[in-house]
Design a protein around this motif. Sequence first.
Motif, PDB file in Angstrom:
ATOM      1  N   TYR A  89       0.782  -1.306  -0.103  1.00 32.19           N
ATOM      2  CA  TYR A  89      -0.029  -0.023   0.038  1.00 32.19           C
ATOM      3  C   TYR A  89       0.905   1.247   0.044  1.00 32.19           C
ATOM      4  CZ  TYR A  89      -4.772   1.286  -0.188  1.00 32.19           C
ATOM      5  OH  TYR A  89      -6.097   1.925  -0.561  1.00 32.19           O
ATOM      6  N   GLU A  92       0.469   5.769   0.598  1.00 31.93           N
ATOM      7  CA  GLU A  92      -0.590   6.309   0.740  1.00 31.93           C
ATOM      8  C   GLU A  92      -1.287   5.838   1.991  1.00 31.93           C
ATOM      9  OE1 GLU A  92      -3.956   5.579  -2.139  1.00 31.93           O
ATOM     10  OE2 GLU A  92      -2.593   6.689  -3.634  1.00 31.93           O
ATOM     11  N   PRO A 108      -7.271   2.795   4.956  1.00 34.07           N
ATOM     12  CA  PRO A 108      -7.720   3.424   3.596  1.00 34.07           C
ATOM     13  C   PRO A 108      -8.975   2.437   3.076  1.00 34.07           C
ATOM     14  CG  PRO A 108      -5.669   1.939   3.613  1.00 34.07           C
ATOM     15  CD  PRO A 108      -6.270   1.842   4.748  1.00 34.07           C
ATOM     16  N   ARG A 140      -6.580   8.399   2.987  1.00 36.70           N
ATOM     17  CA  ARG A 140      -5.241   8.146   1.999  1.00 36.70           C
ATOM     18  C   ARG A 140      -4.444   9.291   1.690  1.00 36.70           C
ATOM     19  NH1 ARG A 140      -9.146   4.772  -2.389  1.00 36.70           N
ATOM     20  NH2 ARG A 140      -9.652   3.255  -1.045  1.00 36.70           N
ATOM     21  N   ASP A 141      -3.087   8.912   2.046  1.00 38.63           N
ATOM     22  CA  ASP A 141      -2.387  10.008   1.906  1.00 38.63           C
ATOM     23  C   ASP A 141      -1.984  10.284   0.354  1.00 38.63           C
ATOM     24  OD1 ASP A 141      -0.679  12.170   2.731  1.00 38.63           O
ATOM     25  OD2 ASP A 141       0.639  11.111   3.985  1.00 38.63           O
ATOM     26  N   GLU A 142      -3.100  10.985  -0.285  1.00 37.60           N
ATOM     27  CA  GLU A 142      -2.920  11.055  -1.721  1.00 37.60           C
ATOM     28  C   GLU A 142      -1.752  12.043  -1.952  1.00 37.60           C
ATOM     29  OE1 GLU A 142      -5.060  10.088  -4.043  1.00 37.60           O
ATOM     30  OE2 GLU A 142      -6.757   9.491  -2.842  1.00 37.60           O
ATOM     31  N   ARG A 153      -7.834  13.686   1.443  1.00 34.93           N
ATOM     32  CA  ARG A 153      -6.939  12.794   2.198  1.00 34.93           C
ATOM     33  C   ARG A 153      -7.904  12.000   2.902  1.00 34.93           C
ATOM     34  NH1 ARG A 153      -1.503  14.554   4.250  1.00 34.93           N
ATOM     35  NH2 ARG A 153      -2.685  16.200   4.992  1.00 34.93           N
TER      36      ARG A 153
END
Length: 441
Positions: A89, A92, A108, A140-142, A153
């Motif tokens: 993963y 993100e 996420p 989600r750490d876009e 995020r």
Amino acid sequence: MKLSNYFLPVLKETPADAEIISHKFMLRAGMISQSSSGIYSWLPLGLRVLKKIENIVREEQNAAGVNEILMPTIQPADIWKESGRYDDYGKEMLRINDRQDREMLYGPTNEEQVADIFRRSIKSYKELPSLLYHIQWKFRDELRPRFGVMRGREFLMKDAYSFDLDEDTSRVSYNKFFVCYLKTFERLGLRAIPIAAETGPIGGDMSHEFVIISETGESDIFYDKRILDLLDVDQELDYTKDLRSIVSSYQALYAAADDKYSKDEFEKKVPIEFQNNSKGIEVGHIFNFSTKYSEPMKANVLNSNGKAVSVHMGSYGIGISRLVGAIIEASHDENGIIWPEAVAPFTVGLVNLKSRDTEAIAVCENIYNTLNQAGIEVLYDDKDDSPGAKFSRMDLIGLPKQIIFGNNSLKDQMIEIKDRKTSHTEKVKISDLAGKLITSK
Ligand code: P5A
């Protein structure tokens, strides 16, 4: 709700960092307030819309026989190590260590979490199919959070999961969600096209995105225009029946995201007059990934021969917070938002243009109470602002109907109803107002 008592921080100026219409209008209409990049607080007006969307999604999941649960936002890393996705993963995933130095993460998505619940609880094929969903915040750490709530995020998702004995029965579940999504988006006032898509980090070999056509969309889609004619699912759906024929009618027409698109196939299958290529916003995504998670995580059931077999799983997502932006992209004009009635924060805006006149105030209060008692959601602009300011604020926040108490209303006991979408106006007797609004509902 009275505007004098409502937290509605509307902005006159368009915020400089907002690139697309929905983001601009959401900030200007005081729906959200940015906390940090890709993370927002929901203010009263925005929250009402979010909750309306959430409830429609919930009603349709319940109608399809899916069970609502609520899983946590924080998950242990162990289950992700079991499935093999912990490393895959990448950046993100927001990883957290607790005070005992245990590895945790902000979810996420929940395939592992729900497979863990399943394997603790269900042991026999007799209890299948099993369908679960929840509506929960995700992180989600876009790399590039942008367009406000569209690519956040932290965002709100409805995610559902199906468990079946084999490939065939898991297709039945997949079809159920496919059709349920068509119905859900239709109720939200949207035309969402199901298109064949890549599965990315969720996995599996079958997947459809549900996409609404919009210039500001991030997906590039290629489709047969005739698919738009199919988007009419007004019949009562019977989820106990085989829904394959509905799904097949969509699958028979070409529709693919750019990552699945093949120029040759598109040109061969679709007569030139029906070929279409446009940008789209992905509002939902469904996956069938058979035993990708159940096998490594040992989510087994005993089959009719008493043998332990891995269950077949699918997962089904709808971007609830993204939908707020997507609906605005699909429904606005230069003056502001035009809410479809089903998700409007209030149905009616009552505007008193004579807000210093005690007699006018008394009549408007009366109208306000009558509408509330009739179950009509009304935002009453009782503020002492200029007519211009009142009109532009009402247009910006986009309530479907505006009721204008004007200069002559006291004298002739008439009031004007304006339709936000068509700008059509109509004068009605104040005493007929509630009845009129109820019948036009
Ligand atoms: C399906 C449910 C999944 O996560 N696991 C559980 C599967 N699919 S998905 O396509 O990655 O996401 C589902 C929907 O969530 C919305 N979405 C977002 N909304 C706002 N900001 C984001 N960064 C974001 N990422 C995904 C989309 O609507 C997507 O279809």
